[in-house]
Design an enzyme around this catalytic site. Structure first.
Site, PDB file in Angstrom:
ATOM      1  N   ASP A  18       6.686  -8.121  -7.514  1.00 16.37           N
ATOM      2  CA  ASP A  18       5.240  -8.127  -7.894  1.00 16.37           C
ATOM      3  C   ASP A  18       5.056  -8.847  -9.158  1.00 16.37           C
ATOM      4  O   ASP A  18       6.080  -8.583  -9.878  1.00 16.37           O
ATOM      5  CB  ASP A  18       4.572  -6.778  -7.691  1.00 16.37           C
ATOM      6  CG  ASP A  18       3.038  -6.941  -7.810  1.00 16.37           C
ATOM      7  OD1 ASP A  18       2.543  -8.208  -7.773  1.00 16.37           O
ATOM      8  OD2 ASP A  18       2.484  -5.840  -8.009  1.00 16.37           O
ATOM      9  N   ASN A  66      -2.265 -11.435   1.881  1.00 15.85           N
ATOM     10  CA  ASN A  66      -2.105 -12.620   1.088  1.00 15.85           C
ATOM     11  C   ASN A  66      -2.931 -13.748   1.416  1.00 15.85           C
ATOM     12  O   ASN A  66      -3.053 -14.656   0.517  1.00 15.85           O
ATOM     13  CB  ASN A  66      -0.846 -12.789   0.914  1.00 15.85           C
ATOM     14  CG  ASN A  66      -0.035 -11.744  -0.372  1.00 15.85           C
ATOM     15  OD1 ASN A  66       1.259 -11.711  -0.242  1.00 15.85           O
ATOM     16  ND2 ASN A  66      -0.846 -11.308  -1.132  1.00 15.85           N
TER      17      ASN A  66
HETATM   18  C1  FPP Z   1       2.945 -10.687  -5.686  1.00 16.94           C
HETATM   19  O1  FPP Z   1       2.734 -10.676  -6.931  1.00 16.94           O
HETATM   20  C2  FPP Z   1       3.901 -12.012  -5.123  1.00 16.94           C
HETATM   21  C3  FPP Z   1       3.485 -12.852  -4.032  1.00 16.94           C
HETATM   22  C4  FPP Z   1       2.388 -12.769  -3.206  1.00 16.94           C
HETATM   23  C5  FPP Z   1       4.476 -13.634  -3.773  1.00 16.94           C
HETATM   24  C6  FPP Z   1       5.800 -13.286  -4.035  1.00 16.94           C
HETATM   25  C7  FPP Z   1       6.668 -14.689  -3.637  1.00 16.94           C
HETATM   26  C8  FPP Z   1       7.843 -14.907  -4.383  1.00 16.94           C
HETATM   27  C9  FPP Z   1       8.415 -14.180  -5.379  1.00 16.94           C
HETATM   28  C10 FPP Z   1       8.255 -16.406  -4.196  1.00 16.94           C
HETATM   29  C11 FPP Z   1       8.611 -16.983  -3.056  1.00 16.94           C
HETATM   30  C12 FPP Z   1       9.680 -15.851  -2.037  1.00 16.94           C
HETATM   31  C13 FPP Z   1      10.195 -16.561  -0.974  1.00 16.94           C
HETATM   32  C14 FPP Z   1      10.917 -15.705   0.055  1.00 16.94           C
HETATM   33  C15 FPP Z   1      10.596 -17.988  -0.868  1.00 16.94           C
HETATM   34  P1  FPP Z   1       1.624 -11.994  -7.638  1.00 16.94           P
HETATM   35  O2  FPP Z   1       2.033 -13.083  -8.045  1.00 16.94           O
HETATM   36  O3  FPP Z   1       0.342 -11.858  -6.862  1.00 16.94           O
HETATM   37  O4  FPP Z   1       1.529 -11.190  -8.881  1.00 16.94           O
HETATM   38  P2  FPP Z   1       0.244 -10.534  -9.700  1.00 16.94           P
HETATM   39  O5  FPP Z   1       0.203  -9.339  -9.291  1.00 16.94           O
HETATM   40  O6  FPP Z   1       0.480 -10.509 -11.213  1.00 16.94           O
HETATM   41  O7  FPP Z   1      -0.766 -11.447  -9.369  1.00 16.94           O
END
Ligand code: FPP
Length: 238
Positions: A18, A66
């Site tokens: 996250d 998501n």
């Molecule tokens: C949540 O934090 C994270 C995600 C929805 C995506 C996670 C994806 C990755 C780490 C990269 C790709 C992974 C693979 C397996 C290729 P957020 O980005 O929504 O953070 P925020 O809470 O700060 O908005």
């Protein structure tokens, strides 16, 4: 403080990745830049996990919720998943690692579904390390799918006796994988967000303030130090 060399390393670590979006925003960059850096970091941390002796690593990369994100962000994530799944073969070979995708793949474009089938089939020969990527995963959805599958098997006469906890576990996407010992969520949020609700029943939780792209070996060791300070009881008396 316990010396790191004396630390008990958890067999199975689950991570909620996250904070990519906020990390990028703080740098004046688009959210998709955060996901790119988060993806690079995932490659590094999966190597570190193997180096320190973690046998099972399970990461939450994309939830059933998501899909509500902007088209631009979803397109960026799909591009990353495509690239990452292609790279996974090399990673599987290097680390003798079986790769499994948790969640319902049917929502993805056909080429992504094909890449998931390919890496799962290709890496099924490995049993030294196990890497689970949760993609279009939601725990309630997983339990719903399992219950429907059990109901089908009852109707078909494949299940006749009582439905046991072990039987339910064996119908989940994590069938055959031991429950996590340690759950880590980065970026300061303290909730499960529909992640592994059944499997985390006895797991120790460590919440860390650092955003995922800044979660490195030192932060992983810190989470494991905190885990070592816990007195694990599994609901029983010690
Ligand atoms: C949540 O934090 C994270 C995600 C929805 C995506 C996670 C994806 C990755 C780490 C990269 C790709 C992974 C693979 C397996 C290729 P957020 O980005 O929504 O953070 P925020 O809470 O700060 O908005």
């Amino acid at each position: 403080m316990t010396e790191d060399k004396e630390l008990r390393i958890p067999q199975h670590v689950a991570i909620i990745l996250d904070g990519n979006g906020r990390w990028a925003k703080a740098k004046g960059m688009p959210r998709s830049y955060g996901h790119i850096k988060g993806c690079d970091n995932l490659e590094k941390i999966s190597d570190v996990a193997i180096e320190i002796g973690i046998k099972y690593l399970t990461v939450y990369a994309f939830s059933t919720e998501n899909w509500k994100r902007s088209k631009e962000e979803i397109d960026g994530l799909m591009k990353l998943f495509r690239q990452y799944l292609k790279k996974c073969k090399k990673m599987a070979d290097k680390n003798h690692m079986r790769v499994t995708v948790l969640g319902d793949p049917r929502a993805f474009d056909e080429d992504i579904q094909e890449s998931i089938r390919e890496i799962e089939e290709y890496s099924a020969k490995y049993d030294e390390h196990f890497f689970q990527i949760a993609l279009n995963y939601g725990s309630r959805d997983e339990i719903k799918r399992a219950v429907n599958h059990i109901a089908d098997d009852v109707r078909a006469g494949k299940i006749t006796g009582e439905i046991t906890e072990d039987m339910i576990s064996s119908y989940l996407d994590t069938a055959g994988i031991p429950d996590p010992d340690l759950l880590i969520r980065t970026s300061g949020e303290q909730r499960l967000s529909n992640y592994l609700l059944w499997q985390l029943a006895y797991t120790e939780f460590v919440f860390m303030d650092v955003a995922w792209p800044d979660f490195h070996k030192e932060e992983l060791m810190e989470a494991i130090r905190q885990y070592n300070k816990r007195d694990r009881r599994y609901g029983g008396v010690k």
